[in-house]
Write a protein that holds these residues in place. Structure first.
Motif, mmCIF file in Angstrom:
data_model
loop_
_atom_site.group_PDB
_atom_site.id
_atom_site.type_symbol
_atom_site.label_atom_id
_atom_site.label_comp_id
_atom_site.label_asym_id
_atom_site.label_seq_id
_atom_site.Cartn_x
_atom_site.Cartn_y
_atom_site.Cartn_z
ATOM 1 N N ARG B 303 0.836 -1.207 0.000
ATOM 2 C CA ARG B 303 0.000 0.000 0.000
ATOM 3 C C ARG B 303 0.876 1.265 0.000
ATOM 4 N N GLU B 304 1.968 1.193 0.762
ATOM 5 C CA GLU B 304 2.895 2.338 0.810
ATOM 6 C C GLU B 304 3.498 2.589 -0.579
ATOM 7 N N THR B 307 1.006 4.358 -2.598
ATOM 8 C CA THR B 307 0.900 5.762 -2.175
ATOM 9 C C THR B 307 2.055 6.592 -2.733
ATOM 10 N N LEU B 308 3.262 6.045 -2.606
ATOM 11 C CA LEU B 308 4.437 6.790 -3.097
ATOM 12 C C LEU B 308 4.358 7.009 -4.601
ATOM 13 N N ARG B 309 3.849 5.990 -5.295
ATOM 14 C CA ARG B 309 3.687 6.143 -6.755
ATOM 15 C C ARG B 309 2.636 7.206 -7.051
ATOM 16 N N ALA B 310 1.534 7.210 -6.274
ATOM 17 C CA ALA B 310 0.484 8.212 -6.492
ATOM 18 C C ALA B 310 1.023 9.620 -6.235
ATOM 19 N N LEU B 311 1.942 9.736 -5.263
ATOM 20 C CA LEU B 311 2.496 11.056 -4.943
ATOM 21 C C LEU B 311 3.527 11.515 -5.975
ATOM 22 N N GLY B 312 3.877 10.631 -6.907
ATOM 23 C CA GLY B 312 4.758 11.058 -7.999
ATOM 24 C C GLY B 312 6.068 10.324 -8.118
ATOM 25 N N MET B 313 6.295 9.322 -7.287
ATOM 26 C CA MET B 313 7.538 8.564 -7.449
ATOM 27 C C MET B 313 7.491 7.737 -8.724
ATOM 28 N N ARG B 314 8.608 7.692 -9.432
ATOM 29 C CA ARG B 314 8.670 6.888 -10.651
ATOM 30 C C ARG B 314 8.988 5.437 -10.281
ATOM 31 N N ARG B 315 8.759 4.556 -11.241
ATOM 32 C CA ARG B 315 9.059 3.137 -10.987
ATOM 33 C C ARG B 315 10.510 2.961 -10.566
ATOM 34 N N ILE B 402 -0.737 0.907 -9.698
ATOM 35 C CA ILE B 402 -0.934 1.764 -8.513
ATOM 36 C C ILE B 402 -2.242 1.441 -7.802
ATOM 37 N N MET B 406 -2.673 0.142 -4.012
ATOM 38 C CA MET B 406 -3.367 0.926 -2.984
ATOM 39 C C MET B 406 -4.544 0.171 -2.392
#
Lengths: 225, 409
Positions: B303-304, B307-315, B402, B406
Motif C-alpha cells: 500500500r505504501e 501511495t508513493l507512486r500516487a504522490l509522484g515517485m517513478r518506478r 498503482i 493501494m
C-alpha cells in the motif's frame, strides 16, 4: 477552459475471464476552484472515476485532459511527474508512510519533486500550521488519531500547491464531528487558496457543503446538480 | 538519495527481528570470507618466504636459456663462466632494487658414511650470501654454512639420520664432474637442518660454493640468485633486469621465485579453489537472505508503494528505494562482520593452534592475517550482490499497478 475534462471515458476491468464495466462513456468537466462531490452507492464507480482523474489508472477508452493537456497517452514517468506537480491526494485510509513523522510525511511530495530539504521543511511546517497540528510535527502516524492523520494527509496533498486535490471518501473512517471538521477544513482551503477539490462520498450530510454534486450509478453519470 | 537512506534505515529498525537475522547472516558470511582469506594470506606469505629465504630461491634466478630442461644432459653448456658472473653481477648490482647477486651451483651424487651410501641433492652457495638471503627466517631450522669451514656441508636431518651422521662427523661425496668424470671429496658434517619438506629432508645438502665447484671441477655457476630489497618489486624487476641484460648483449633467462616454486603454485591453486567455493556459498546465503527479507518488505509495504507512486515517485525510484534498503542491510552486516573478524582473528592468533601441513616435517602455527584490502573488496562485492538481489523484489514493487497496490490489504 475546464481544469479537468473527460470525453467519452470508459473503464473495463478484467476479472478472470469476466469483463466488468466500471465506467461507461463519461463526459465530465471540472472547472478551476470548484468544490465538487461525486456521490452514489457503493460500486457505482466513484473511486474508478477519481483514479482516472488522478492519473493513477488508465482509461479503457476516451480522452482525459488536465489543464488543457491530453494526459491519457502519457508515459508512466510523465504521468508520475503530472501527479506530483498538479495533483494532491487524500485517501480514505490516510495512507501516511508509517516510518515518517508528520512533518516528513508532508514533505514527501516536495522531496519527490526534488525541492531542497530546508525549503521543503519550511513549506511543510506552514501547511502543518494551517491544519492546526504544528505541535504534532514529530509524531508518527500510529501515535495520532484518525482525524489528525487525515489533517496530515490534507497538508501533504496541499504542500506542493497543486491545481487539483482528489479526495476518495476522505471522511469514511472518521466520526461525524471529525468528518465535519475535515470537510470544513477542505472547504476553507478551497476558498482561500483557490484549489480545486473533487471528492467522493456516499455520506449525504457532506453534500450540503459542495458547489456541485455529480451522481453516479452503475458507472454512469445520472445527475449533476 | 538521503530520503531513500532514511526510509530504508527506518524500515530496517521497524522490522528489527527480521533485519537482525539478515544482518547476522551477512555478518557471519562476511566474517567467514575474511577469516579464510586472512588464513590463506598468512599461508601464502609463509610459503613465499619459505621459497625465497628457506629454499634460498631469492626473488629472481638468472640462468642460460634451457638450463631447467637440458642442464642435466650437458651441464657445461649451461654454466656461467667466472668472467660472465662478474660482468652480470656488476651490471645487476647497479640497480637500486637489487640487494644481492650471488652465484649458485646445483650438484647431485652419492653421499657415503664409509659403510652405506645414498643419493643427495646439493646446493652450492656462498656462505655469507646465504646468511643474507636467509635473514632471520626460521633460524630454528638450522642449516647455516660456516665461512671458516670451507669443507663443511649442512646436512638435512633425515639424510644425516639415514647415514647415522652427527655434527662434526665426516662423509664422502661422489659426483660426476661437468666433463663426466667421477670425483670424490671428503666433507665435514656441519649444521644439521630441517628443510621443512618431507620430500627433500632426506636428500638435501647445502655446500659452500667453492666446495661445490671443486666437486664438479668447474669455476662456473649454473645460476645467479638475485635478492631484491622488496618482494613486491619482483615482477617489475624481472622485466627491467631482462631489458638491461638484453641491452648488454647477454642472452639469459630470468625466472621469478613464483615460477620456480611449484609447491607454492600448487598450494595456492588448491586454496584459491576452496576460497572460491566458500565465497560462492556465502554469496548464495547473502542473496537468499536479502531476497527473502526484501520480498517480505515489498509485500508488507504494498500500500505504501502505491501511495508513493500516487504522490509522484517513478518506478525507478521505487526500485532504488528497496535496493538501497538491501544495501543498507549488507552495510550493517559488513560492519558487524568486520567486528566479528577482528575478534575471531585475535582469538585464533592468541590461541596458538598448530598443525602439520601435508608434506611438511614440522608443525606450523595457525595464524589469521587481517587484510583490509581483501575485506574491502569482499565487502564491495557483497554490496553489489545485495543490490542486485534486492533489485528482484524491488522491480516487482516498481511494476505494481498503482490502484492494485493501494487496494492491497
Amino acid at each position: 477552459m475546464p481544469l479537468v475534462e473527460l470525453r467519452g471515458v470508459g473503464k473495463v476491468y478484467q476479472l478472470g475471464s469476466t469483463q466488468v464495466e466500471a465506467l461507461a462513456n463519461i463526459d465530465f468537466q471540472i472547472k478551476a476552484q470548484e468544490f465538487a462531490a461525486i456521490w452514489g452507492p457503493s460500486g457505482s464507480g466513484k473511486t474508478s472515476l477519481l483514479n482516472l482523474i488522478g492519473l493513477i489508472d488508465s482509461p479503457s477508452g476516451g480522452e482525459i485532459y488536465l489543464g488543457g493537456e491530453r494526459v491519457d497517452g502519457l508515459t508512466d514517468d510523465e504521468l508520475a511527474r503530472r501527479r506530483n506537480q498538479k495533483i494532491g491526494f487524500i485517501f480514505q485510509h490516510f495512507n501516511l508512510v508509517p516510518v515518517l513523522d508528520a512533518l516528513e510525511n508532508i514533505m514527501l511530495p516536495l522531496q519527490i519533486r526534488g525541492v531542497r530539504a530546508d525549503q521543503a521543511k519550511a513549506k511543510a511546517r506552514s501547511r502543518l500550521r494551517e491544519v492546526g497540528l504544528e505541535d504534532q510535527w514529530n509524531k508518527r502516524p500510529d501515535k495520532m488519531s484518525g482525524g489528525q492523520r487525515q489533517r496530515i494527509a490534507i497538508a501533504r496533498a496541499l504542500v506542493g500547491d497543486p491545481a487539483l486535490v482528489i479526495a476518495d471518501e476522505p471522511t469514511a473512517n472518521l466520526d461525524s464531528a471529525t468528518s465535519r471538521l475535515i470537510v470544513d477544513l477542505m472547504r476553507e482551503l478551497n476558498r482561500r487558496d483557490q484549489v480545486t477539490f473533487i471528492f467522493s462520498t456516499h455520506d449525504p450530510r457532506l453534500l450540503e457543503h459542495v458547489d456541485r454534486r455529480v451522481r453516479l450509478e452503475d458507472g454512469r453519470i445520472v445527475a449533476t446538480e | 538519495m538521503m530520503n531513500f537512506i532514511k526510509l530504508g534505515w527506518r524500515n530496517i529498525l521497524k522490522n528489527r527481528r527480521r533485519s537482525l537475522i539478515t544482518v547476522l547472516a551477512v555478518a557471519l558470511g562476511f566474517a567467514s570470507i575474511n577469516l579464510f582469506s586472512g588464513y590463506i594470506h598468512n599461508v601464502y606469505d609463509g610459503l613465499a618466504e619459505q621459497a625465497i629465504r628457506g629454499e634460498g630461491l631469492g626473488h629472481l634466478t638468472l640462468m642460460k636459456p634451457g638450463l631447467l630442461k637440458e642442464g642435466k644432459l650437458e651441464p657445461e653448456k649451461f654454466l656461467l663462466k667466472s668472467d660472465e658472473i662478474q660482468r652480470i653481477t656488476g651490471l645487476l648490482s647497479q640497480d637500486e632494487t637489487v640487494r644481492l647477486v650471488t652465484p649458485r651451483l646445483a650438484v647431485s651424487g652419492i653421499v657415503s658414511n664409509g659403510k652405506v651410501s645414498t643419493i643427495f641433492l646439493g646446493e652450492g652457495m656462498v656462505p655469507e650470501d646465504m646468511a643474507v638471503i636467509r635473514g632471520d627466517f626460521r633460524a630454528d631450522r638450522g642449516g647455516a654454512l660456516d665461512r671458516a669451514r670451507p669443507a663443511a656441508a649442512a646436512f638435512a636431518s633425515d639424510l644425516a639420520d639415514m647415514l647415522g651422521l652427527k655434527q662434526n662427523d665426516y662423509a664422502v661425496l661422489v659426483a660426476s664432474t661437468v666433463e663426466g668424470l667421477t670425483n670424490a671429496l671428503d666433507v665435514d658434517v656441519g649444521e644439521l637442518y630441517n628443510t621443512g619438506n618431507a620430500g627433500t629432508n632426506d636428500k638435501m645438502l647445502l655446500l659452500p660454493f667453492a666446495f661445490a665447484q671443486r666437486l664438479y671441477d668447474t669455476e662456473g655457476a649454473d645460476r645467479l640468485i638475485v635478492l631484491l630489497r622488496d618482494r613486491a618489486q619482483t615482477f617489475e624487476a624481472q622485466l627491467r633486469l631482462s631489458e638491461k641484460l638484453r641491452a648488454a648483449g647477454l642472452n639469459l633467462e630470468i625466472k621469478t621465485w613464483l615460477e620456480l616454486s611449484s609447491f607454492y603454485k600448487q598450494v595456492k591453486g588448491l586454496f584459491d579453489m576452496i576460497f572460491a567455493f566458500i565465497f560462492a556459498i556465502v554469496i548464495v546465503i547473502v542473496m537468499m537472505s536479502i531476497i527473502n527479507t526484501m520480498s517480505m518488505a515489498v509485500v508488507e509495504r504494498t500500500r505504501e508503494i502505491g501511495t508513493l507512486r500516487a504522490l509522484g515517485m517513478r518506478r525507478w525510484d521505487i526500485s532504488w528505494l528497496f535496493s538501497v534498503e538491501g544495501v543498507l542491510l549488507v552495510v550493517l552486516g559488513g560492519l558487524v562482520g568486520v567486528a566479528l573478524t577482528l575478534v575471531l582473528a585475535w582469538v585464533v592468533n592468541q590461541a596458538g593452534f598448530s598443525y602439520v601441513p601435508p608434506n611438511n616435517t614440522d608443525a606450523v602455527l595457525l595464524q589469521v592475517d587481517v587484510v583490509p584490502w581483501v575485506m574491502l573488496q569482499a565487502f564491495l562485492f557483497l554490496g553489489l550482490v545485495a543490490a542486485l538481489a534486492a533489485l528482484l523484489p524491488a522491480r516487482r514493487a516498481a511494476r505494481m499497478v498503482i490502484v492494485d497496490a493501494m487496494g492491497h490489504v
